[in-house]
Design a protein around this motif. Structure first.
Motif, PDB file in Angstrom:
ATOM      1  N   MET A   1       8.744  11.593   6.221  1.00  0.00           N
ATOM      2  CA  MET A   1       7.484  12.218   6.560  1.00  0.00           C
ATOM      3  C   MET A   1       6.339  11.264   6.210  1.00  0.00           C
ATOM      4  O   MET A   1       6.352  10.609   5.192  1.00  0.00           O
ATOM      5  N   SER A   2       5.350  11.236   7.043  1.00  0.00           N
ATOM      6  CA  SER A   2       4.237  10.319   6.876  1.00  0.00           C
ATOM      7  C   SER A   2       3.077  10.996   6.154  1.00  0.00           C
ATOM      8  O   SER A   2       2.807  12.170   6.359  1.00  0.00           O
ATOM      9  N   GLU A   3       2.410  10.237   5.292  1.00  0.00           N
ATOM     10  CA  GLU A   3       1.224  10.754   4.618  1.00  0.00           C
ATOM     11  C   GLU A   3       0.073   9.765   4.786  1.00  0.00           C
ATOM     12  O   GLU A   3       0.273   8.555   4.806  1.00  0.00           O
ATOM     13  N   GLN A   4      -1.127  10.303   4.942  1.00  0.00           N
ATOM     14  CA  GLN A   4      -2.326   9.490   5.102  1.00  0.00           C
ATOM     15  C   GLN A   4      -2.784   9.012   3.722  1.00  0.00           C
ATOM     16  O   GLN A   4      -2.813   9.803   2.780  1.00  0.00           O
ATOM     17  N   VAL A   5      -3.119   7.724   3.625  1.00  0.00           N
ATOM     18  CA  VAL A   5      -3.566   7.163   2.358  1.00  0.00           C
ATOM     19  C   VAL A   5      -4.824   6.319   2.552  1.00  0.00           C
ATOM     20  O   VAL A   5      -5.097   5.826   3.645  1.00  0.00           O
ATOM     21  N   THR A   6      -5.552   6.173   1.459  1.00  0.00           N
ATOM     22  CA  THR A   6      -6.699   5.271   1.400  1.00  0.00           C
ATOM     23  C   THR A   6      -6.421   4.265   0.296  1.00  0.00           C
ATOM     24  O   THR A   6      -6.086   4.644  -0.828  1.00  0.00           O
ATOM     25  N   VAL A   7      -6.562   2.995   0.627  1.00  0.00           N
ATOM     26  CA  VAL A   7      -6.369   1.909  -0.330  1.00  0.00           C
ATOM     27  C   VAL A   7      -7.739   1.375  -0.710  1.00  0.00           C
ATOM     28  O   VAL A   7      -8.526   0.995   0.166  1.00  0.00           O
ATOM     29  N   SER A   8      -8.035   1.367  -2.005  1.00  0.00           N
ATOM     30  CA  SER A   8      -9.261   0.748  -2.507  1.00  0.00           C
ATOM     31  C   SER A   8      -8.931  -0.696  -2.861  1.00  0.00           C
ATOM     32  O   SER A   8      -7.968  -0.956  -3.583  1.00  0.00           O
ATOM     33  N   VAL A   9      -9.733  -1.607  -2.353  1.00  0.00           N
ATOM     34  CA  VAL A   9      -9.498  -3.035  -2.573  1.00  0.00           C
ATOM     35  C   VAL A   9     -10.256  -3.484  -3.817  1.00  0.00           C
ATOM     36  O   VAL A   9     -11.417  -3.117  -4.027  1.00  0.00           O
ATOM     37  N   ASP A  10      -9.576  -4.265  -4.645  1.00  0.00           N
ATOM     38  CA  ASP A  10     -10.172  -4.812  -5.861  1.00  0.00           C
ATOM     39  C   ASP A  10     -11.405  -5.644  -5.494  1.00  0.00           C
ATOM     40  O   ASP A  10     -11.409  -6.361  -4.492  1.00  0.00           O
ATOM     41  N   ASP A  11     -12.458  -5.532  -6.301  1.00  0.00           N
ATOM     42  CA  ASP A  11     -13.707  -6.251  -6.033  1.00  0.00           C
ATOM     43  C   ASP A  11     -13.496  -7.743  -5.829  1.00  0.00           C
ATOM     44  O   ASP A  11     -14.185  -8.363  -5.016  1.00  0.00           O
ATOM     45  N   ALA A  12     -12.564  -8.328  -6.539  1.00  0.00           N
ATOM     46  CA  ALA A  12     -12.316  -9.767  -6.433  1.00  0.00           C
ATOM     47  C   ALA A  12     -11.686 -10.145  -5.088  1.00  0.00           C
ATOM     48  O   ALA A  12     -11.661 -11.321  -4.729  1.00  0.00           O
ATOM     49  N   TYR A  13     -11.186  -9.150  -4.338  1.00  0.00           N
ATOM     50  CA  TYR A  13     -10.508  -9.412  -3.067  1.00  0.00           C
ATOM     51  C   TYR A  13     -11.266  -8.886  -1.852  1.00  0.00           C
ATOM     52  O   TYR A  13     -10.795  -9.033  -0.724  1.00  0.00           O
ATOM     53  N   GLY A  28       4.800  -1.987   4.383  1.00  0.00           N
ATOM     54  CA  GLY A  28       5.221  -0.796   5.112  1.00  0.00           C
ATOM     55  C   GLY A  28       4.121   0.173   5.500  1.00  0.00           C
ATOM     56  O   GLY A  28       4.396   1.237   6.035  1.00  0.00           O
ATOM     57  N   MET A  29       2.870  -0.199   5.281  1.00  0.00           N
ATOM     58  CA  MET A  29       1.759   0.690   5.641  1.00  0.00           C
ATOM     59  C   MET A  29       1.389   0.496   7.099  1.00  0.00           C
ATOM     60  O   MET A  29       1.315  -0.633   7.593  1.00  0.00           O
ATOM     61  N   ASP A  30       1.143   1.604   7.792  1.00  0.00           N
ATOM     62  CA  ASP A  30       0.606   1.570   9.151  1.00  0.00           C
ATOM     63  C   ASP A  30      -0.913   1.610   9.012  1.00  0.00           C
ATOM     64  O   ASP A  30      -1.495   2.675   8.809  1.00  0.00           O
ATOM     65  N   VAL A  31      -1.549   0.442   9.050  1.00  0.00           N
ATOM     66  CA  VAL A  31      -2.998   0.338   8.820  1.00  0.00           C
ATOM     67  C   VAL A  31      -3.749   0.837  10.050  1.00  0.00           C
ATOM     68  O   VAL A  31      -3.490   0.391  11.164  1.00  0.00           O
ATOM     69  N   GLN A  32      -4.677   1.772   9.832  1.00  0.00           N
ATOM     70  CA  GLN A  32      -5.498   2.288  10.924  1.00  0.00           C
ATOM     71  C   GLN A  32      -6.874   1.628  10.946  1.00  0.00           C
ATOM     72  O   GLN A  32      -7.332   1.207  11.988  1.00  0.00           O
ATOM     73  N   TYR A  33      -7.528   1.597   9.797  1.00  0.00           N
ATOM     74  CA  TYR A  33      -8.874   1.029   9.722  1.00  0.00           C
ATOM     75  C   TYR A  33      -9.015   0.126   8.504  1.00  0.00           C
ATOM     76  O   TYR A  33      -8.517   0.442   7.434  1.00  0.00           O
ATOM     77  N   VAL A  34      -9.726  -0.981   8.693  1.00  0.00           N
ATOM     78  CA  VAL A  34     -10.101  -1.870   7.601  1.00  0.00           C
ATOM     79  C   VAL A  34     -11.618  -1.758   7.482  1.00  0.00           C
ATOM     80  O   VAL A  34     -12.348  -2.184   8.380  1.00  0.00           O
ATOM     81  N   LEU A  35     -12.079  -1.152   6.400  1.00  0.00           N
ATOM     82  CA  LEU A  35     -13.499  -0.883   6.202  1.00  0.00           C
ATOM     83  C   LEU A  35     -14.072  -1.882   5.206  1.00  0.00           C
ATOM     84  O   LEU A  35     -14.226  -1.598   4.012  1.00  0.00           O
ATOM     85  N   ALA A  36     -14.384  -3.065   5.710  1.00  0.00           N
ATOM     86  CA  ALA A  36     -14.824  -4.170   4.860  1.00  0.00           C
ATOM     87  C   ALA A  36     -16.100  -3.850   4.102  1.00  0.00           C
ATOM     88  O   ALA A  36     -16.258  -4.245   2.944  1.00  0.00           O
ATOM     89  N   ALA A  37     -17.013  -3.123   4.720  1.00  0.00           N
ATOM     90  CA  ALA A  37     -18.304  -2.821   4.080  1.00  0.00           C
ATOM     91  C   ALA A  37     -18.155  -2.002   2.805  1.00  0.00           C
ATOM     92  O   ALA A  37     -18.974  -2.119   1.898  1.00  0.00           O
ATOM     93  N   VAL A  38     -17.087  -1.188   2.722  1.00  0.00           N
ATOM     94  CA  VAL A  38     -16.891  -0.355   1.537  1.00  0.00           C
ATOM     95  C   VAL A  38     -15.634  -0.739   0.754  1.00  0.00           C
ATOM     96  O   VAL A  38     -15.307  -0.101  -0.245  1.00  0.00           O
ATOM     97  N   GLY A  39     -14.921  -1.768   1.199  1.00  0.00           N
ATOM     98  CA  GLY A  39     -13.743  -2.244   0.474  1.00  0.00           C
ATOM     99  C   GLY A  39     -12.573  -1.285   0.501  1.00  0.00           C
ATOM    100  O   GLY A  39     -11.882  -1.125  -0.502  1.00  0.00           O
ATOM    101  N   MET A  40     -12.334  -0.654   1.670  1.00  0.00           N
ATOM    102  CA  MET A  40     -11.238   0.307   1.783  1.00  0.00           C
ATOM    103  C   MET A  40     -10.413   0.049   3.035  1.00  0.00           C
ATOM    104  O   MET A  40     -10.924  -0.458   4.033  1.00  0.00           O
ATOM    105  N   ILE A  41      -9.150   0.442   2.944  1.00  0.00           N
ATOM    106  CA  ILE A  41      -8.218   0.361   4.065  1.00  0.00           C
ATOM    107  C   ILE A  41      -7.594   1.742   4.200  1.00  0.00           C
ATOM    108  O   ILE A  41      -7.159   2.323   3.205  1.00  0.00           O
TER     109      ILE A  41
END
Length: 79
Positions: A1-13, A28-41
């Protein structure tokens, strides 16, 4: 079963967020959006084990399950 996740990117990255997104895909993540302005995937993973594996990806600060809320249509009776 699939679950939606948000990845917070470390400030250094944050300036290498596309690199972190590629690593998340490789884990293994199916990436939908890369939100560079807020550091989230955002995206989805198949199991809790994969969500745990994402936490060990270099550049990942946190992995959180997304929650969905639905409001009733305007004018519908209150419960």
């Amino acid at each position: 079963m699939s679950e939606q996740v948000t990845v917070s990117v470390d400030d250094a990255y944050v300036d290498r967020i596309d690199e972190v997104a590629q690593r998340c895909r490789a884990a293994g993540m199916d990436v939908q959006y890369v939100l560079a302005a807020v550091g989230m995937i955002t995206g989805s993973v198949d199991t809790g084990e994969l969500r745990t594996a994402l936490g060990s990806v270099p550049g990942v600060a946190a992995v959180e399950q997304q929650h969905t809320f639905r409001l009733p249509p305007p004018g519908s009776p209150a419960r």
